[in-house]
Design a protein around this motif. Structure first.
Motif, PDB file in Angstrom:
ATOM      1  N   PHE A 144      52.732  45.625  35.929  1.00  0.00           N
ATOM      2  CA  PHE A 144      51.623  44.674  35.857  1.00  0.00           C
ATOM      3  C   PHE A 144      50.307  45.387  35.561  1.00  0.00           C
ATOM      4  CE2 PHE A 144      48.085  42.202  37.342  1.00  0.00           C
ATOM      5  CZ  PHE A 144      48.385  40.926  36.900  1.00  0.00           C
ATOM      6  N   SER A 145      49.538  44.804  34.628  1.00  0.00           N
ATOM      7  CA  SER A 145      48.219  45.347  34.298  1.00  0.00           C
ATOM      8  C   SER A 145      47.375  44.254  33.669  1.00  0.00           C
ATOM      9  CB  SER A 145      48.339  46.519  33.320  1.00  0.00           C
ATOM     10  OG  SER A 145      47.056  46.921  32.868  1.00  0.00           O
ATOM     11  N   TYR A 146      46.117  44.176  34.071  1.00  0.00           N
ATOM     12  CA  TYR A 146      45.208  43.214  33.457  1.00  0.00           C
ATOM     13  C   TYR A 146      44.855  43.611  32.024  1.00  0.00           C
ATOM     14  CZ  TYR A 146      44.692  40.782  37.884  1.00  0.00           C
ATOM     15  OH  TYR A 146      44.947  40.047  39.023  1.00  0.00           O
ATOM     16  N   ASP A 147      45.204  44.819  31.633  1.00  0.00           N
ATOM     17  CA  ASP A 147      44.988  45.236  30.248  1.00  0.00           C
ATOM     18  C   ASP A 147      45.921  44.515  29.286  1.00  0.00           C
ATOM     19  OD1 ASP A 147      43.046  47.024  31.065  1.00  0.00           O
ATOM     20  OD2 ASP A 147      44.431  48.729  31.177  1.00  0.00           O
ATOM     21  N   ASN A 148      46.910  43.813  29.821  1.00  0.00           N
ATOM     22  CA  ASN A 148      47.875  43.113  28.974  1.00  0.00           C
ATOM     23  C   ASN A 148      47.351  41.788  28.427  1.00  0.00           C
ATOM     24  OD1 ASN A 148      49.949  45.033  29.235  1.00  0.00           O
ATOM     25  ND2 ASN A 148      50.586  44.172  31.201  1.00  0.00           N
ATOM     26  N   TYR A 149      46.150  41.387  28.849  1.00  0.00           N
ATOM     27  CA  TYR A 149      45.596  40.098  28.432  1.00  0.00           C
ATOM     28  C   TYR A 149      44.303  40.299  27.659  1.00  0.00           C
ATOM     29  CZ  TYR A 149      48.402  39.405  32.637  1.00  0.00           C
ATOM     30  OH  TYR A 149      49.390  39.471  33.576  1.00  0.00           O
ATOM     31  N   PRO A 150      43.864  39.294  26.916  1.00  0.00           N
ATOM     32  CA  PRO A 150      42.573  39.413  26.233  1.00  0.00           C
ATOM     33  C   PRO A 150      41.468  39.719  27.242  1.00  0.00           C
ATOM     34  CG  PRO A 150      43.765  37.490  25.441  1.00  0.00           C
ATOM     35  CD  PRO A 150      44.532  38.009  26.618  1.00  0.00           C
ATOM     36  N   GLU A 151      40.648  40.687  26.927  1.00  0.00           N
ATOM     37  CA  GLU A 151      39.599  41.114  27.854  1.00  0.00           C
ATOM     38  C   GLU A 151      38.681  39.957  28.245  1.00  0.00           C
ATOM     39  OE1 GLU A 151      35.939  44.396  28.093  1.00  0.00           O
ATOM     40  OE2 GLU A 151      37.175  44.217  26.288  1.00  0.00           O
ATOM     41  N   GLY A 152      38.371  39.098  27.268  1.00  0.00           N
ATOM     42  CA  GLY A 152      37.460  37.999  27.547  1.00  0.00           C
ATOM     43  C   GLY A 152      38.002  37.028  28.573  1.00  0.00           C
ATOM     44  N   VAL A 153      39.302  36.728  28.495  1.00  0.00           N
ATOM     45  CA  VAL A 153      39.906  35.804  29.456  1.00  0.00           C
ATOM     46  C   VAL A 153      39.953  36.441  30.840  1.00  0.00           C
ATOM     47  CG1 VAL A 153      41.965  34.481  30.053  1.00  0.00           C
ATOM     48  CG2 VAL A 153      41.250  34.648  27.665  1.00  0.00           C
ATOM     49  N   THR A 154      40.373  37.695  30.903  1.00  0.00           N
ATOM     50  CA  THR A 154      40.422  38.396  32.192  1.00  0.00           C
ATOM     51  C   THR A 154      39.046  38.430  32.845  1.00  0.00           C
ATOM     52  OG1 THR A 154      42.250  39.788  31.437  1.00  0.00           O
ATOM     53  CG2 THR A 154      40.994  40.580  33.316  1.00  0.00           C
ATOM     54  N   LYS A 155      38.030  38.685  32.041  1.00  0.00           N
ATOM     55  CA  LYS A 155      36.664  38.803  32.551  1.00  0.00           C
ATOM     56  C   LYS A 155      36.186  37.509  33.208  1.00  0.00           C
ATOM     57  CE  LYS A 155      31.985  40.004  30.952  1.00  0.00           C
ATOM     58  NZ  LYS A 155      31.179  40.361  29.747  1.00  0.00           N
ATOM     59  N   LEU A 156      36.649  36.375  32.704  1.00  0.00           N
ATOM     60  CA  LEU A 156      36.220  35.087  33.245  1.00  0.00           C
ATOM     61  C   LEU A 156      36.633  34.903  34.699  1.00  0.00           C
ATOM     62  CD1 LEU A 156      37.083  32.817  30.189  1.00  0.00           C
ATOM     63  CD2 LEU A 156      34.790  33.399  30.994  1.00  0.00           C
ATOM     64  N   TYR A 157      37.671  35.607  35.115  1.00  0.00           N
ATOM     65  CA  TYR A 157      38.181  35.474  36.484  1.00  0.00           C
ATOM     66  C   TYR A 157      37.967  36.752  37.294  1.00  0.00           C
ATOM     67  CZ  TYR A 157      40.257  31.368  34.381  1.00  0.00           C
ATOM     68  OH  TYR A 157      40.430  30.170  33.729  1.00  0.00           O
ATOM     69  N   THR A 158      37.046  37.600  36.827  1.00  0.00           N
ATOM     70  CA  THR A 158      36.729  38.855  37.496  1.00  0.00           C
ATOM     71  C   THR A 158      35.301  38.800  38.025  1.00  0.00           C
ATOM     72  OG1 THR A 158      38.183  40.042  35.963  1.00  0.00           O
ATOM     73  CG2 THR A 158      36.619  41.362  37.241  1.00  0.00           C
ATOM     74  N   PHE A 159      35.139  39.135  39.297  1.00  0.00           N
ATOM     75  CA  PHE A 159      33.820  39.116  39.927  1.00  0.00           C
ATOM     76  C   PHE A 159      33.623  40.442  40.647  1.00  0.00           C
ATOM     77  CE2 PHE A 159      35.089  34.863  39.146  1.00  0.00           C
ATOM     78  CZ  PHE A 159      33.928  34.187  38.801  1.00  0.00           C
ATOM     79  N   GLY A 160      32.543  41.148  40.268  1.00  0.00           N
ATOM     80  CA  GLY A 160      32.422  42.519  40.724  1.00  0.00           C
ATOM     81  C   GLY A 160      33.537  43.308  40.062  1.00  0.00           C
ATOM     82  N   ASP A 161      34.304  44.007  40.859  1.00  0.00           N
ATOM     83  CA  ASP A 161      35.461  44.729  40.324  1.00  0.00           C
ATOM     84  C   ASP A 161      36.772  44.061  40.723  1.00  0.00           C
ATOM     85  OD1 ASP A 161      33.883  46.741  39.165  1.00  0.00           O
ATOM     86  OD2 ASP A 161      33.728  47.796  41.084  1.00  0.00           O
ATOM     87  N   ALA A 162      36.692  42.866  41.273  1.00  0.00           N
ATOM     88  CA  ALA A 162      37.887  42.203  41.804  1.00  0.00           C
ATOM     89  C   ALA A 162      38.364  41.082  40.888  1.00  0.00           C
ATOM     90  CB  ALA A 162      37.601  41.649  43.195  1.00  0.00           C
ATOM     91  N   HIS A 163      39.684  40.940  40.804  1.00  0.00           N
ATOM     92  CA  HIS A 163      40.305  39.891  40.004  1.00  0.00           C
ATOM     93  C   HIS A 163      40.750  38.747  40.917  1.00  0.00           C
ATOM     94  CE1 HIS A 163      40.811  43.570  37.561  1.00  0.00           C
ATOM     95  NE2 HIS A 163      40.659  42.758  36.533  1.00  0.00           N
TER      96      HIS A 163
END
Length: 446
Positions: A144-163
């Motif tokens: 599992f890695s958040y790098d597997n998804y488009p950065e923009g979509v991941t960023k929308l659900y990331t606050f600070g350094d937490a997902h």
């Protein structure tokens, strides 16, 4: 300090009701289901390990996406092969009711184990302390890695350094047209080389108000409608570089003025579009061209009135040749007080894996895992031009999400409504909206 959650979630519900990304009707494709191919020695070993420890658990998974029932169930089935002790109960509630129920569940501490989350409201649930951090999912899937998804979509659900959400899908907006209406009017079908001028010229020829036919539906929707044209003219809703509203930029004002000209001359009246769902206007042959999110297309593939008449292409290019489409995506979240935390995290880790996403190609939502979209496209290529969707994603711009989106979206929607209602000019409304939005953005944490 304890948050005032009731007021916080009421505001969030007001905003999310204006943008139903991912909502839809029923529909699936006839492509082979890849979840059946997940068996093998490794799968059997994992299933045995899962079955060997712990009591049986039932997770509740909630969403509003009835048109995605089949593909979500495919992911659930794949997961339950690996974890036979964990059952997943899929519960689907219509879009409007979904957010009302989720708000009530959040304030009472009874949220479902797996929650489908939207970019418009995720910040409020995070700030209210209602969502669990999901940064330990490699415990359940070492790939599992958040790098597997488009950065923009991941960023929308990331606050600070937490997902706080595992990306579930990704999407874009395309031009949908009624071939029968084009044929009747003797007008060439739209294609990827079209410009705004081409759309306007075609709309003139297609519009026959006496017979209830309109060339182009310029409806009030930031994601599926007017917002795309701002970016195609070099404007923006929020400029991510300056973290300021882009509504008052000349390019944004010019684009919206063009859109409102289409609204005034070739579109159903605003009263009609308020009374009749914009999807129905297209499906019934009232509208010849309309912009839609790809997640809406299952409404047409399953509709006898239009399934053999509609086709899609990329959005037309702006005056200087810029092509843009707003991209968004939903996510799966887990409540911070989840009673089945470990099992829920196992599920979202699987759902976000390549296998979990591959299970889910047979439905309207495009899996978020990078690369799986090509399998999704192949599964749907007999229904519509999936190549236009993949090409659109190459130049897509991220649908904007910030910490204070609930507040500034409400301001934006209020002023845009004034434009559509004839209460203010585009320049007046966008200028004032930008001023108030910037005041809100200034309060966000740096």
């Amino acid at each position: 300090m304890k948050k005032n959650l009731a007021g916080l979630f009421v505001a969030a519900a007001m905003v999310v009701s204006l943008c139903a990304c991912g909502s839809g009707g029923s529909g699936s494709t006839t492509a082979d289901k890849t979840s059946e191919a997940a068996a093998g020695a490794a799968t059997e070993a994992a299933a045995g390990a899962a079955a060997g420890g712990g009591d049986a658990v039932t997770l509740t998974y909630v969403t509003w996406n009835e048109n995605q029932r089949g593909q979500i169930q495919d992911t659930i089935d794949g997961f339950q092969k690996l974890y036979p002790n964990i059952k997943v109960d899929l519960q689907i509630t219509p879009w409007g009711e979904y957010w009302t129920k989720l708000e009530a569940a959040a304030t009472s501490g009874n949220m479902a184990d797996i929650v489908t989350m939207h970019t418009n409201v995720v910040a409020k649930y995070v700030n209210g302390g209602k969502l669990a951090q999901l940064d330990d999912l490699t415990q359940y899937d070492d790939t599992f890695s958040y790098d597997n998804y488009p950065e923009g979509v991941t960023k929308l659900y990331t606050f600070g350094d937490a997902h706080y959400g595992v990306p579930k899908d990704k999407d874009c907006v395309v031009l949908v047209y009624n071939k029968a209406l084009f044929d009747k009017a003797g007008v060439e079908y739209p294609n990827a080389d079209w410009s705004w001028n081409d759309v306007e010229e075609a709309a003139k020829k297609l519009t026959d108000k006496e017979n209830g036919v309109y060339g182009f539906a310029a409806y009030n929707h930031d994601q599926e409608g007017w917002g795309n044209f701002l970016y195609e003219n070099g404007g923006s809703i929020i400029d991510e570089t300056t973290h300021q509203s882009g509504l008052d930029k000349p390019e944004s004002i010019e684009a919206m003025e063009w859109y409102m000209n289409m609204n005034a001359n070739y579109s159903p009246s605003n009263e009609m579009m308020a009374e009749v769902n914009y999807i129905e206007l297209f499906a019934t042959g009232t509208v010849a061209m309309q912009t839609f999110g790809n997640w809406e297309l299952s409404y047409f593939t399953e509709n006898e009135l239009v399934k053999d008449k509609f086709a899609i292409t990329e959005l037309p290019a702006g005056p200087t040749g810029i092509k843009a489409t707003q991209m968004n995506g939903l996510a799966l979240s887990v409540p911070s007080d989840c009673r089945n935390m470990e099992a829920a995290k196992k599920f979202v880790a699987y759902a976000g894996s390549k296998q979990g996403m591959s299970d889910s190609i047979n439905g309207p939502a495009i899996p978020a895992f990078t690369g799986v979209e090509t399998d999704w496209a192949k599964a749907h290529e007999d229904l519509y031009d999936t190549g236009a969707i993949l090409k659109s994603m190459d130049y897509g711009v991220q649908f904007v999400g910030t910490e204070s989106k609930t507040k500034w979206s409400e301001v934006m929607n209020t002023y845009v409504a004034k434009i559509f209602n004839g209460e203010a000019s585009v320049e007046e409304a966008f200028t004032q909206a930008a001023k108030e939005i910037n005041e809100i953005l200034a309060t966000e944490k740096k």
